[in-house]
Design a protein around this motif. Sequence first.
Motif, PDB file in Angstrom:
ATOM      1  N   PRO A 130      37.933  42.981  29.906  1.00  0.00           N
ATOM      2  CA  PRO A 130      36.856  42.016  29.630  1.00  0.00           C
ATOM      3  C   PRO A 130      36.265  41.408  30.894  1.00  0.00           C
ATOM      4  N   CYS A 131      36.842  41.732  32.065  1.00  0.00           N
ATOM      5  CA  CYS A 131      36.543  40.915  33.248  1.00  0.00           C
ATOM      6  C   CYS A 131      35.089  40.960  33.722  1.00  0.00           C
ATOM      7  N   CYS A 172      32.988  39.096  31.208  1.00  0.00           N
ATOM      8  CA  CYS A 172      33.337  37.669  31.287  1.00  0.00           C
ATOM      9  C   CYS A 172      32.719  37.038  32.534  1.00  0.00           C
ATOM     10  N   ARG A 195      30.142  33.944  32.555  1.00  0.00           N
ATOM     11  CA  ARG A 195      30.438  32.680  33.230  1.00  0.00           C
ATOM     12  C   ARG A 195      29.379  32.349  34.274  1.00  0.00           C
ATOM     13  N   CYS A 229      44.027  32.712  31.388  1.00  0.00           N
ATOM     14  CA  CYS A 229      43.376  33.759  30.587  1.00  0.00           C
ATOM     15  C   CYS A 229      44.409  34.803  30.155  1.00  0.00           C
ATOM     16  N   ARG A 246      44.340  38.268  31.880  1.00  0.00           N
ATOM     17  CA  ARG A 246      44.370  38.281  33.339  1.00  0.00           C
ATOM     18  C   ARG A 246      45.282  39.376  33.897  1.00  0.00           C
TER      19      ARG A 246
HETATM   20  S1  SF4 Z   1      40.841  37.350  34.009  1.00  0.00           S
HETATM   21 FE1  SF4 Z   1      40.077  36.372  32.145  1.00  0.00          FE
HETATM   22  S2  SF4 Z   1      38.838  34.657  32.906  1.00  0.00           S
HETATM   23 FE2  SF4 Z   1      39.111  36.047  34.594  1.00  0.00          FE
HETATM   24  S3  SF4 Z   1      37.319  37.392  34.508  1.00  0.00           S
HETATM   25 FE3  SF4 Z   1      38.967  38.431  33.377  1.00  0.00          FE
HETATM   26  S4  SF4 Z   1      38.634  37.813  31.267  1.00  0.00           S
HETATM   27 FE4  SF4 Z   1      37.468  36.378  32.513  1.00  0.00          FE
END
Ligand code: SF4
Length: 251
Positions: free
Chosen positions: A108-109, A112, A116, A199, A202
Motif C-alpha cells: 500500500p505504500c 498511501c 498523504r 501502520c 509497515r
Molecule cells: S508503511 Fe504504512 S503509513 Fe507508511 S507508507 Fe506504507 S502504508 Fe503508508
Amino acid sequence: MAKSALERIRRAAGKAIGDFNLIEAGDRIAVGVSGGKDSLALMLVLEELRKRAPIRYELIGVTIDPAFPGFPAAAIGAFLALRGLAFYIEKTDIAAVLEAKLRPGSSPCSFCARLRRGILYTTAERLGCNKVALGHHLDDFIETLLLNQFFSGTLAAMSPRMLADNGRQTVIRPFFTVEEQEVSRLVQEEGVPVFENPCPARVEDQKRLRIKKLIEELRAEIPYLKESLLHALQNVQPRHLADGRLWRNEP
Ligand code: SF4
C-alpha cells in the motif's frame, strides 16, 4: 566549546535557505510532522531560525493522522505544544481507504504516500500556507538519486525547492545538506521523543536499505562520497548526458 547538533544543523539549514531562497518575508509555512525524527528535528530547527530571522514568517506543524490504531497524534501534538510550537492535526480515513482499495499481497505504500502528500498540500492550503517544508535530508537525496538510477532508469533525485504537484504551493527541503547522522544526534541531544509509525503494513524498504549499505561500504574507500554526490546534484552537465529532449527543447 563544541557546537551542539542543533547549532550545526541550524547553520547548515540557514545556508541552504539562503542559497535556494527557501523562505521569504510573509511566508506561512506548513511543516509536515509525521512524528519521526527528521520532521520533528526540522520543526525545531526552523523555529530556532525563525526566532533569529531578520524577516517575519510563520510556522505551523501539520500532522496527517492516517487513523491507524495507535497513531500517536495526541502525543505529537503534546510535544509540539510543550515547545510552544503551533500545530494542526488533520484526521483522515486513510487506513479505511487502504483497506478497501488494496488487493491482498500488494504493497500500500506508494498509494498511501500519494494520498498523504495530497492531503498535506490540501490541508496546508486550507490553513493559508503558501509553502510546505519537508524533513528530507542529504542521505534521502543521494539514496533517491541512486535508487532512481539502479531501479527506475531515471536520473533524478529531489529538489530543495519545487512547485507542489497541485501547482499552488512551494515545497521546501531545508535539510538538503544535513546528514542523517546529524539529525539523530540532534534528537538525542535535545531529548526529542521519536514516535513510531504503528501502520500494520509497515515493512522496511529493502531497496533503500541496500543502497544505504552500499553507500556505507563505498565510504570506506571514498570518504568524501556523500559530499561528491551532493555536489553532483548541483553540477548537472546536460551536454554530457544522452537525453535527446535536453537539446531538442522538449518537455
Ligand atoms: S508503511 Fe504504512 S503509513 Fe507508511 S507508507 Fe506504507 S502504508 Fe503508508
